[in-house]
Design an enzyme around this catalytic site. Structure first.
Site, PDB file in Angstrom:
ATOM      1  N   ALA A 162       4.294   8.490  -0.250  1.00  0.00           N
ATOM      2  CA  ALA A 162       5.583   9.060  -0.811  1.00  0.00           C
ATOM      3  C   ALA A 162       6.376   8.885   0.218  1.00  0.00           C
ATOM      4  O   ALA A 162       7.735   8.792   0.105  1.00  0.00           O
ATOM      5  CB  ALA A 162       5.112  10.201  -1.457  1.00  0.00           C
ATOM      6  N   HIS A 206       7.231   5.805   1.598  1.00  0.00           N
ATOM      7  CA  HIS A 206       7.807   4.873   1.328  1.00  0.00           C
ATOM      8  C   HIS A 206       8.913   5.245   0.172  1.00  0.00           C
ATOM      9  O   HIS A 206       9.712   3.954   0.070  1.00  0.00           O
ATOM     10  CB  HIS A 206       6.381   3.720   0.471  1.00  0.00           C
ATOM     11  CG  HIS A 206       5.903   2.828   1.414  1.00  0.00           C
ATOM     12  ND1 HIS A 206       4.156   2.978   1.508  1.00  0.00           N
ATOM     13  CD2 HIS A 206       6.302   2.083   3.272  1.00  0.00           C
ATOM     14  CE1 HIS A 206       4.105   2.107   2.746  1.00  0.00           C
ATOM     15  NE2 HIS A 206       4.986   1.831   3.839  1.00  0.00           N
ATOM     16  N   VAL A 220       7.425  11.616   6.229  1.00  0.00           N
ATOM     17  CA  VAL A 220       6.421  12.326   5.005  1.00  0.00           C
ATOM     18  C   VAL A 220       5.705  13.033   5.432  1.00  0.00           C
ATOM     19  O   VAL A 220       5.311  11.978   5.823  1.00  0.00           O
ATOM     20  CB  VAL A 220       7.018  11.437   4.219  1.00  0.00           C
ATOM     21  CG1 VAL A 220       6.569  12.372   2.755  1.00  0.00           C
ATOM     22  CG2 VAL A 220       8.754  11.077   3.829  1.00  0.00           C
ATOM     23  N   SER A 263       0.611   7.222   6.052  1.00  0.00           N
ATOM     24  CA  SER A 263       0.438   5.764   5.816  1.00  0.00           C
ATOM     25  C   SER A 263      -0.362   5.341   5.843  1.00  0.00           C
ATOM     26  O   SER A 263      -1.058   5.823   5.437  1.00  0.00           O
ATOM     27  CB  SER A 263       0.156   5.979   8.347  1.00  0.00           C
ATOM     28  OG  SER A 263      -0.091   5.335   8.308  1.00  0.00           O
ATOM     29  N   ARG A 312      11.161   7.064  10.280  1.00  0.00           N
ATOM     30  CA  ARG A 312      11.423   7.304  11.509  1.00  0.00           C
ATOM     31  C   ARG A 312       9.750   7.528  11.857  1.00  0.00           C
ATOM     32  O   ARG A 312       9.258   8.066  13.042  1.00  0.00           O
ATOM     33  CB  ARG A 312      12.025   9.039  11.710  1.00  0.00           C
ATOM     34  CG  ARG A 312      13.899   9.004  11.713  1.00  0.00           C
ATOM     35  CD  ARG A 312      14.199   9.578  12.146  1.00  0.00           C
ATOM     36  NE  ARG A 312      15.252   9.801  11.669  1.00  0.00           N
ATOM     37  CZ  ARG A 312      16.884  10.021  12.003  1.00  0.00           C
ATOM     38  NH1 ARG A 312      16.636  11.583  13.717  1.00  0.00           N
ATOM     39  NH2 ARG A 312      17.946   9.704  11.315  1.00  0.00           N
ATOM     40  N   LYS A 313       8.376   7.334  10.678  1.00  0.00           N
ATOM     41  CA  LYS A 313       7.377   7.129  10.707  1.00  0.00           C
ATOM     42  C   LYS A 313       7.040   6.590  12.695  1.00  0.00           C
ATOM     43  O   LYS A 313       6.520   5.729  13.325  1.00  0.00           O
ATOM     44  CB  LYS A 313       6.957   6.774  10.144  1.00  0.00           C
ATOM     45  CG  LYS A 313       5.118   5.803  10.377  1.00  0.00           C
ATOM     46  CD  LYS A 313       4.555   7.351  10.321  1.00  0.00           C
ATOM     47  CE  LYS A 313       3.050   7.236  10.625  1.00  0.00           C
ATOM     48  NZ  LYS A 313       2.391   5.785  10.913  1.00  0.00           N
ATOM     49  N   ALA A 342       0.991  -1.242  -0.365  1.00  0.00           N
ATOM     50  CA  ALA A 342      -0.190  -0.380  -0.026  1.00  0.00           C
ATOM     51  C   ALA A 342       1.096   1.448   0.336  1.00  0.00           C
ATOM     52  O   ALA A 342       0.969   2.048   1.384  1.00  0.00           O
ATOM     53  CB  ALA A 342      -0.704  -0.303   1.056  1.00  0.00           C
TER      54      ALA A 342
HETATM   55  P1  AMP Z   1       5.269   0.089   6.938  1.00  0.00           P
HETATM   56  O1  AMP Z   1       4.700  -0.685   5.641  1.00  0.00           O
HETATM   57  O2  AMP Z   1       4.174   0.833   6.848  1.00  0.00           O
HETATM   58  O3  AMP Z   1       5.302  -1.274   7.065  1.00  0.00           O
HETATM   59  O4  AMP Z   1       6.064   0.730   6.501  1.00  0.00           O
HETATM   60  C1  AMP Z   1       7.688   0.656   5.432  1.00  0.00           C
HETATM   61  C2  AMP Z   1       8.792   1.754   5.777  1.00  0.00           C
HETATM   62  O5  AMP Z   1       7.945   2.661   5.713  1.00  0.00           O
HETATM   63  C3  AMP Z   1       8.807   1.628   7.544  1.00  0.00           C
HETATM   64  O6  AMP Z   1       9.837   1.332   7.442  1.00  0.00           O
HETATM   65  C4  AMP Z   1       8.098   3.014   8.088  1.00  0.00           C
HETATM   66  O7  AMP Z   1       8.689   3.089   9.122  1.00  0.00           O
HETATM   67  C5  AMP Z   1       7.757   3.428   6.349  1.00  0.00           C
HETATM   68  N1  AMP Z   1       7.144   4.751   6.178  1.00  0.00           N
HETATM   69  C6  AMP Z   1       5.687   4.716   6.651  1.00  0.00           C
HETATM   70  N2  AMP Z   1       5.357   6.241   6.625  1.00  0.00           N
HETATM   71  C7  AMP Z   1       6.515   6.409   6.409  1.00  0.00           C
HETATM   72  C8  AMP Z   1       6.414   8.188   6.907  1.00  0.00           C
HETATM   73  N3  AMP Z   1       5.190   8.788   6.337  1.00  0.00           N
HETATM   74  N4  AMP Z   1       7.366   8.597   6.446  1.00  0.00           N
HETATM   75  C9  AMP Z   1       8.917   8.019   6.106  1.00  0.00           C
HETATM   76  N5  AMP Z   1       8.623   6.893   6.289  1.00  0.00           N
HETATM   77  C10 AMP Z   1       7.620   6.333   6.164  1.00  0.00           C
END
Ligand code: AMP
Length: 289
Positions: free
Chosen positions: A35, A37, A177, A186, A149-150, A32
């Site tokens: 920006a 990611h 971001v 997210s 860092r989210k 999913a």
């Molecule tokens: P996820 O798909 O939610 O497991 O996220 C995959 C990676 O993307 C993880 O390292 C998250 O911390 C990062 N990530 C998710 N949302 C953001 C964001 N808004 N800004 C920066 N990194 C993000």
């Protein structure tokens, strides 16, 4: 761009890239893609990776009972298109059974860092994360891996784990971001109705209020927590925690702080959101609201 589903084929593709002298950069995700990611993919290139790997895997091990594993958004076709456009070299999108075949019974557990904050509210979550990330590190053999860092605590835990286990990878934490109005991007934002989307801004507003107080000279953790909590509790349905912690140990900040990390987890409707902001470093605060 190559797409593989099997761990064996994935390892072979990464091995071949390394043998060809490429520097492998890994960006683990649950798909999913947004920006946030894709910024990690760019950061991998900036860190010198010329073979960029994105993994897309909704990891059942890191979801607790009653969490959103079943309804987590799965948008593989759009994700692949986004990766292609961003210049990703290889995507690994395994099925759960390929990562955890029958008989699987090995887990990786990091200590103290996993016990507070998210660890307290999501038992088993970080063990699921560190187990899958270890598998991905071993399959990929990356020079650099980029996390957001989210999920600040997750980044610190993975960094710790790589150091403790002598995994030869540079673990980078990329800044959060955000949308123009401050909402941290997210995959779970897709769950939000219009009203919930508006109320979700409470998190960024609380962080912003704390950043303002910090800029005005407030250095006591308790005061900063109260300042952050105000705009959040006005809007969300339930707060799991608002805290100011040390950015490295994640232990509660005490006394006069030199730096700090404001962290928040809260529920808006049926959606659980997390966000954070570092105080005492150059990161710009969540935008003025
Ligand atoms: P996820 O798909 O939610 O497991 O996220 C995959 C990676 O993307 C993880 O390292 C998250 O911390 C990062 N990530 C998710 N949302 C953001 C964001 N808004 N800004 C920066 N990194 C993000």
């Amino acid at each position: 761009m190559e797409l593989v589903h099997e761990p064996g084929a994935f390892r072979a593709a990464c091995d071949a890239a390394r043998k060809a002298g490429r520097r492998v950069g890994l960006v683990p995700t649950m798909g999913a893609l947004h920006a946030g990611h894709l910024a990690l993919v760019d950061a991998a290139a900036e860190a010198g990776a010329d073979f960029r790997v994105v993994t897309i895997f909704v990891n059942p091990l890191q979801f607790g009972e009653g969490e959103d594993l079943d309804r987590y958004p799965r948008t593989l076709e759009a994700d692949l298109e986004a990766c292609r456009t961003r210049g990703v070299d290889l995507v690994f999108a395994p099925a759960p059974g390929a990562m955890y075949p029958p008989g699987f019974q090995t887990h990786v557990q990091v200590g103290e860092l996993t016990e507070r904050l998210e660890g307290e509210h999501r038992p088993g979550h970080f063990q699921g994360v560190t187990t899958v990330v270890t598998k991905l590190f071993l399959l990929t053999g990356p020079s650099v891996a980029v996390f957001g860092r989210k999920d600040y605590q997750q980044w610190r835990i993975v960094e710790r784990m790589a150091r403790d286990l002598d995994i030869p990878v540079e673990v980078l934490g990329h800044p959060i971001v955000r949308e123009a109005d401050g909402l941290a991007l997210s995959s779970r934002n897709r769950y939000l109705s219009e009203d919930e989307r508006e109320r979700a801004l409470g998190l960024a507003r609380g962080l912003h209020a704390a950043a303002q107080a910090w800029a005005a000279g407030t250095r006591e953790a308790e005061t900063l927590v109260e300042v952050a909590r105000g705009p959040i509790e006005e809007r969300v349905d339930r707060i799991d925690y608002v805290a100011v912690v040390d950015p490295e140990t994640l232990l509660p900040g005490a006394g006069v702080l030199q730096r700090g990390l404001v962290v928040v987890a809260a529920h808006v409707g049926a959606t659980r959101l997390i966000d954070n902001h570092e105080l005492g470093v150059d990161t710009p605060p969540p935008v003025e609201l």
